[in-house]
Design an enzyme around this catalytic site. Structure first.
Site, PDB file in Angstrom:
ATOM      1  CE  LYS A 222      -1.783   2.444   3.239  1.00 44.03           C
ATOM      2  NZ  LYS A 222      -1.561   3.714   2.530  1.00 44.03           N
TER       3      LYS A 222
ATOM      4  CD  GLU B 196      13.778   0.906   8.894  1.00 50.02           C
ATOM      5  OE1 GLU B 196      14.212   1.932   9.464  1.00 50.02           O
ATOM      6  OE2 GLU B 196      14.435  -0.144   8.802  1.00 50.02           O
TER       7      GLU B 196
ATOM      8  CB  CYS C 189      13.592   8.967   7.170  1.00 52.93           C
ATOM      9  SG  CYS C 189      14.493   7.793   6.157  1.00 52.93           S
TER      10      CYS C 189
ATOM     11  CD  GLU D 160      10.829  13.216  10.858  1.00 52.16           C
ATOM     12  OE1 GLU D 160       9.714  12.881  11.266  1.00 52.16           O
ATOM     13  OE2 GLU D 160      11.522  12.506  10.105  1.00 52.16           O
TER      14      GLU D 160
END
Ligand code: NAD
Length: 468
Positions: free
Chosen positions: A168, A241, A275, A371
């Site tokens: 997905k 992750e 990331c 972040e």
């Protein structure tokens, strides 16, 4: 462009309904996209479950051949995949084509691996071996920053190990993945790989689905927690992750002119939506001003625009929500530090933000501690590497980080004490399919890539035989 279809049980099918995918450079509708229903997810899982026994029993040489065929198909279509990816994701065409090529290379890499039984003891008394069995149906969930390469962290490893997959992509970047589904549909038996797209509403259903044995998830830490909770009931295997807030530590012995372009690249690739982008830099006071100036020069010179235009280095932010979030972080930077490049709102269409450099800022600002996942780089002045290491480690994240110094022994010593999944020395964000990758602390659980990544798609299976 299109029409795009779901891949369920070897057939390309329409979604139960349709949704629009927006081009973030123009804010216009790029294409209609199928939106799968929960019933279609169930169909995809049922197809994967039915296909599992035969695929698991298929000799590994045949599974490898299928991965090579998929790699060939992706590679032969890099130009088209790149154009789709640029228009849905925003990144410059050269980078998008590089990502598509990278995905093919990851399939090829996993096709080169084997899953040999490990013999622990082979004596007159007994033979003990550890074999690797596939798990069953794997749910692979991917975010919007690198739809193709992050898919290729998961799918080839899962398939090589003998699992079947329901994949997905993210709701805002499904098209290039659906195009791959179309390209590879006849290269695998029906049901072995199923691809569905959603409106950000089926991920939770995947994590809870009783017939899915493992979820391999890449995305934000907040969603990762939900995946973990969703997987708990059926005690599914999970690989997570997640987010990061990578620090770079720049010691006083480097040449700012030579180092700044490398740091700039590590921070602003994919408009900072990586990331493992460098998201905060701790710079020694002796070169702080020079480093700020060099980075500001690079930021001023960067070419920002529609990724389809030649010469563009940075595209738009991928979606409106992310664009608004990053603009809010820039306001934090304006309050807590001094913006020396970028930072101005963009007028006109497209979610563009010029690379923004913020100096005279410190830990404690949200721009440093969180972040932000965009083209903004705060620079923090430090007195020494030890101090910087303490600050770098003082984070709930632990994905990557880097040390920059001409004294490699000193850099290595600091690197050994950085609390992250990966530390680079004199570079940042260098990934390869054969190097295991994963996050410490709230940046993730488990490993992808390399032999360790492959093993996560298997169950260790011990056979312990008496001989005497
Ligand atoms: P996100 O968590 O919002 O979405 C990721 C995927 O999860 C999408 O496909 C989404 O539809 C799906 N999802 C949404 N709700 C879900 C639920 N309840 N259960 C299961 N799945 C669900 O992340 P994003 O905003 O698309 O991506 C950006 C984030 O991803 C950043 O935090 C970034 O650091 C992280 N990321 C991590 C890595 C890594 O390897 N560690 C790589 C790339 C991106």
């Amino acid at each position: 462009m299109g029409p795009f279809k779901l891949l369920i049980n070897g057939r390309l099918v329409d979604g139960a309904s349709s949704m629009d995918v927006i081009n973030p450079a123009t804010e216009e509708v790029l294409s209609a996209c199928p939106r799968a229903s929960k019933a279609q997810l169930d169909e995809a899982v049922a197809a994967a479950k039915a296909a599992f026994p035969a695929w698991a029993a298929t000799p590994i040489a045949e599974r490898k051949a299928a991965l090579v065929a998929i790699a060939d198909a992706i590679q032969a279509n890099v130009a088209e995949l790149g154009r789709i990816l640029t228009q849905e994701q925003g990144k410059p065409l050269q980078d998008a084509m590089g990502e598509a090529f990278g995905a093919s290379a990851f399939f090829r890499y996993f096709a080169s691996l084997d899953l040999p039984a490990q013999v622990i003891e082979d004596s007159p008394q007994k033979k003990v071996e550890v074999r690797r069995r596939p798990l069953g149906v794997v749910g692979a969930i991917v975010p919007w920053n690198f739809p193709l390469v992050l898919m290729a962290f998961k799918v080839p490893a899962a398939l090589l190990a003998g699992n079947t997959v329901v994949l997905k992509p993210a709701a805002t970047t499904p098209l290039s993945t659906l195009k791959i589904a179309e390209l590879v549909k006849d290269l695998l038996p029906p049901g072995v790989l199923n691809v569905i797209s959603d409106a950000n509403d089926l991920g939770g259903e995947i994590t809870k689905h009783p017939d899915i044995r493992k979820v391999s998830f890449t995305g934000s830490t907040e969603t990762g927690k939900k995946v973990m909770a969703g997987a708990a009931e059926a005690l599914k295997r999970i690989t997570l992750e997640l987010g990061g807030n990578d620090a770079g530590i720049v010691l006083g012995d480097v040449d700012p002119k030579e180092t700044a372009p490398k740091i700039f690249g590590a921070a602003f690739q994919n408009s900072g939506q990586v990331c493992i982008a460098m998201k905060r830099v701790y710079v020694h006071e002796s070169i702080y001003d020079a480093m700020c100036d060099e980075l500001a020069k690079l930021a001023e010179a960067a070419v920002v625009g529609d990724g389809l235009q030649q010469g563009v280095q940075m595209g738009p932010l991928q979606n409106k929500a992310q664009y608004d979030k990053v603009l809010a972080y820039i306001e934090e930077g304006r309050k807590d530090g001094k913006i020396i490049a970028g930072g101005a709102p963009h007028d006109g269409k497209g979610y563009f933000i010029r690379p923004t450099i913020v100096r005279d800022i410190d830990d404690g600002s949200r721009l440093v501690d969180e972040e932000q996942f965009g083209p903004v780089l705060p620079l923090i002045k430090i007195k020494d590497g030890e101090d910087a290491l303490k600050r770098a480690n003082n984070s709930s994240y632990g994905l990557g980080g880097s040390i920059w110094s001409t004294d490699l022994d000193k850099a290595y010593d600091l690197a050994t004490r950085m609390d992250t999944g990966t530390v680079w020395i004199n570079k940042h964000a260098d990934l390869a399919p054969n190097i295991p990758f994963g996050g410490a602390k709230m940046s993730g659980i488990g490993t992808e890539l390399g032999e360790a990544g492959l093993a996560e798609f298997t169950q260790a299976h011990v056979i312990n035989m008496a001989r005497a």
